[in-house]
Write a protein that holds these residues in place. Sequence first.
Motif, PDB file in Angstrom:
ATOM      1  N   HIS A 138     178.514  -1.075   2.778  1.00  0.00           N
ATOM      2  CA  HIS A 138     179.365  -1.101   1.587  1.00  0.00           C
ATOM      3  C   HIS A 138     178.990   0.067   0.671  1.00  0.00           C
ATOM      4  O   HIS A 138     178.709  -0.111  -0.502  1.00  0.00           O
ATOM      5  N   GLU A 139     178.999   1.235   1.255  1.00  0.00           N
ATOM      6  CA  GLU A 139     178.676   2.448   0.530  1.00  0.00           C
ATOM      7  C   GLU A 139     179.336   3.617   1.254  1.00  0.00           C
ATOM      8  O   GLU A 139     179.776   3.479   2.393  1.00  0.00           O
ATOM      9  N   PRO A 140     179.442   4.786   0.608  1.00  0.00           N
ATOM     10  CA  PRO A 140     180.136   5.920   1.238  1.00  0.00           C
ATOM     11  C   PRO A 140     179.511   6.315   2.573  1.00  0.00           C
ATOM     12  O   PRO A 140     178.287   6.391   2.710  1.00  0.00           O
ATOM     13  N   VAL A 141     180.365   6.558   3.561  1.00  0.00           N
ATOM     14  CA  VAL A 141     179.943   7.016   4.878  1.00  0.00           C
ATOM     15  C   VAL A 141     180.912   8.114   5.313  1.00  0.00           C
ATOM     16  O   VAL A 141     182.128   7.953   5.178  1.00  0.00           O
ATOM     17  N   PHE A 171     189.439  -1.481  10.556  1.00  0.00           N
ATOM     18  CA  PHE A 171     189.923  -0.167  10.137  1.00  0.00           C
ATOM     19  C   PHE A 171     190.163  -0.090   8.633  1.00  0.00           C
ATOM     20  O   PHE A 171     189.965   0.965   8.028  1.00  0.00           O
ATOM     21  N   GLU A 172     190.572  -1.186   8.025  1.00  0.00           N
ATOM     22  CA  GLU A 172     190.674  -1.191   6.568  1.00  0.00           C
ATOM     23  C   GLU A 172     189.306  -0.964   5.936  1.00  0.00           C
ATOM     24  O   GLU A 172     189.171  -0.268   4.923  1.00  0.00           O
ATOM     25  N   HIS A 173     188.281  -1.543   6.540  1.00  0.00           N
ATOM     26  CA  HIS A 173     186.916  -1.355   6.032  1.00  0.00           C
ATOM     27  C   HIS A 173     186.465   0.085   6.225  1.00  0.00           C
ATOM     28  O   HIS A 173     185.834   0.677   5.322  1.00  0.00           O
ATOM     29  N   LEU A 174     186.758   0.676   7.386  1.00  0.00           N
ATOM     30  CA  LEU A 174     186.390   2.074   7.630  1.00  0.00           C
ATOM     31  C   LEU A 174     187.052   2.999   6.609  1.00  0.00           C
ATOM     32  O   LEU A 174     186.426   3.933   6.097  1.00  0.00           O
ATOM     33  N   ILE A 175     188.324   2.732   6.312  1.00  0.00           N
ATOM     34  CA  ILE A 175     189.039   3.544   5.324  1.00  0.00           C
ATOM     35  C   ILE A 175     188.372   3.422   3.953  1.00  0.00           C
ATOM     36  O   ILE A 175     188.225   4.405   3.222  1.00  0.00           O
ATOM     37  N   GLU A 176     187.919   2.217   3.619  1.00  0.00           N
ATOM     38  CA  GLU A 176     187.218   2.007   2.352  1.00  0.00           C
ATOM     39  C   GLU A 176     185.912   2.794   2.322  1.00  0.00           C
ATOM     40  O   GLU A 176     185.571   3.418   1.299  1.00  0.00           O
ATOM     41  N   LEU A 177     185.173   2.784   3.436  1.00  0.00           N
ATOM     42  CA  LEU A 177     183.912   3.520   3.492  1.00  0.00           C
ATOM     43  C   LEU A 177     184.147   5.025   3.353  1.00  0.00           C
ATOM     44  O   LEU A 177     183.300   5.750   2.803  1.00  0.00           O
ATOM     45  N   ARG A 200     172.765  16.518   1.937  1.00  0.00           N
ATOM     46  CA  ARG A 200     172.716  16.593   0.473  1.00  0.00           C
ATOM     47  C   ARG A 200     172.447  15.245  -0.177  1.00  0.00           C
ATOM     48  O   ARG A 200     172.273  15.160  -1.395  1.00  0.00           O
ATOM     49  N   GLY A 201     172.454  14.176   0.614  1.00  0.00           N
ATOM     50  CA  GLY A 201     172.195  12.856   0.069  1.00  0.00           C
ATOM     51  C   GLY A 201     173.419  12.166  -0.490  1.00  0.00           C
ATOM     52  O   GLY A 201     173.303  11.113  -1.140  1.00  0.00           O
ATOM     53  N   GLU A 202     174.624  12.711  -0.224  1.00  0.00           N
ATOM     54  CA  GLU A 202     175.847  12.074  -0.702  1.00  0.00           C
ATOM     55  C   GLU A 202     176.134  10.784   0.068  1.00  0.00           C
ATOM     56  O   GLU A 202     176.809   9.889  -0.448  1.00  0.00           O
ATOM     57  N   CYS A 203     175.645  10.714   1.294  1.00  0.00           N
ATOM     58  CA  CYS A 203     175.785   9.515   2.124  1.00  0.00           C
ATOM     59  C   CYS A 203     174.421   9.198   2.722  1.00  0.00           C
ATOM     60  O   CYS A 203     173.742  10.091   3.231  1.00  0.00           O
ATOM     61  N   ARG A 204     174.031   7.954   2.672  1.00  0.00           N
ATOM     62  CA  ARG A 204     172.764   7.565   3.303  1.00  0.00           C
ATOM     63  C   ARG A 204     172.935   7.331   4.797  1.00  0.00           C
ATOM     64  O   ARG A 204     171.950   7.349   5.547  1.00  0.00           O
ATOM     65  N   TYR A 205     174.179   7.106   5.222  1.00  0.00           N
ATOM     66  CA  TYR A 205     174.453   6.845   6.639  1.00  0.00           C
ATOM     67  C   TYR A 205     175.407   7.904   7.183  1.00  0.00           C
ATOM     68  O   TYR A 205     176.359   8.311   6.493  1.00  0.00           O
ATOM     69  N   PHE A 206     175.128   8.327   8.385  1.00  0.00           N
ATOM     70  CA  PHE A 206     175.925   9.341   9.068  1.00  0.00           C
ATOM     71  C   PHE A 206     176.514   8.716  10.325  1.00  0.00           C
ATOM     72  O   PHE A 206     175.788   8.143  11.146  1.00  0.00           O
ATOM     73  N   LEU A 207     177.828   8.792  10.483  1.00  0.00           N
ATOM     74  CA  LEU A 207     178.482   8.322  11.698  1.00  0.00           C
ATOM     75  C   LEU A 207     178.914   9.542  12.488  1.00  0.00           C
ATOM     76  O   LEU A 207     179.763  10.314  12.052  1.00  0.00           O
TER      77      LEU A 207
END
Length: 342
Positions: A138-141, A171-177, A200-207
């Motif tokens: 539940h955070e930017p990815v 997919f709605e959740h992915l769009i939110e992320l 840069r630390g803008e996202c803690r998770y990388f897909l």
Amino acid sequence: MMDPAVKKNAGNDESPIVIYYFYDLTDTDYFCLNLERRFRESGHTRRIEFKNWNCYKRLPGEDGDIFIFDGITMTALVEKGYLHRLPEIIDTDDMFDWTIDKSKVRRKTYGVPLMICANALICRKEDDRNVRNLMELHEPVAIPMRTMLMYYYLQSFCNYQTDSEKIREVFEHLIELMGGREFLDKSSLDDYNGINRFKRGECRYFLGFTESLRLFDPGEYVVRFANFSDKEEDQMPLFMVDYASLGNHVREEKLLDCLDLLEIMADRRFVYDLCAQEGKPQYMLPAMKSVYPDLARLDPLYNRLYEMLLPEENGVFRYGARFYEEFYQNSDDFLKELKRQE
């Protein structure tokens, strides 16, 4: 290698070996140079003509003697008459069994598995929250949605089958992320800039893919193969697997030379050199099991990657005979549907 006496009695065709190679195979220049070097060192003089090929977008030329491609296109290439059944002389015992068993076409083996590619969720060790699936985030990815859309869909479909509502929720959740629908057109592998956003630390998770680890800052990272569902475990994990296959028309002496090239590609030293260029791990996932202990000496992370690749429930992304006619059309249609939903 083939017995020289056998070669001497074969035909006198001196035409070059034409290799159509997958444009997205990590560090293709190094692969081609190293393959030809090993071929020359084994005493071969036949010229090799390498042809860069986007196996997703178009069929190869009919002049191909060897094809290197993503396994999702294998059925289409076999059905359209491009590939020759793999002779038993090529030893694949050291490959992950599922890369062979789950890539057959009508129970016949057509390719030597080279590299495995995974949709991976990566974070720094200090940021690890033991995320079991993407629905728990539940955070930017940074998500390359547009390019990988059908792969994500197929992985989600394998968990939910006909439950289209559950797939829609994923997919709605992915769009939110991602930050909203306005990012759907800016989410290809080329322009979503996930590596820099992560650094840069803008996202803690990388897909993305494990190969991106070689571009990250030094540190300890946790890698999990992405689970596109709300389940604790992916019910049917799927992987992109690159294969090398013989062309259907290659014959006589050239066939023997091509078999030698496939044997080089399936050689442990060749695979290790590709995955550890100049002693630095490239974080590719070889299909050859015995290479992992050596790679783990460079980075212990390879021990964990090996463990995740062992289970026999792992599968290969495959599509049917109409891949070139349907796959990207279906992807475009699904993307339009996602854009319309509010």
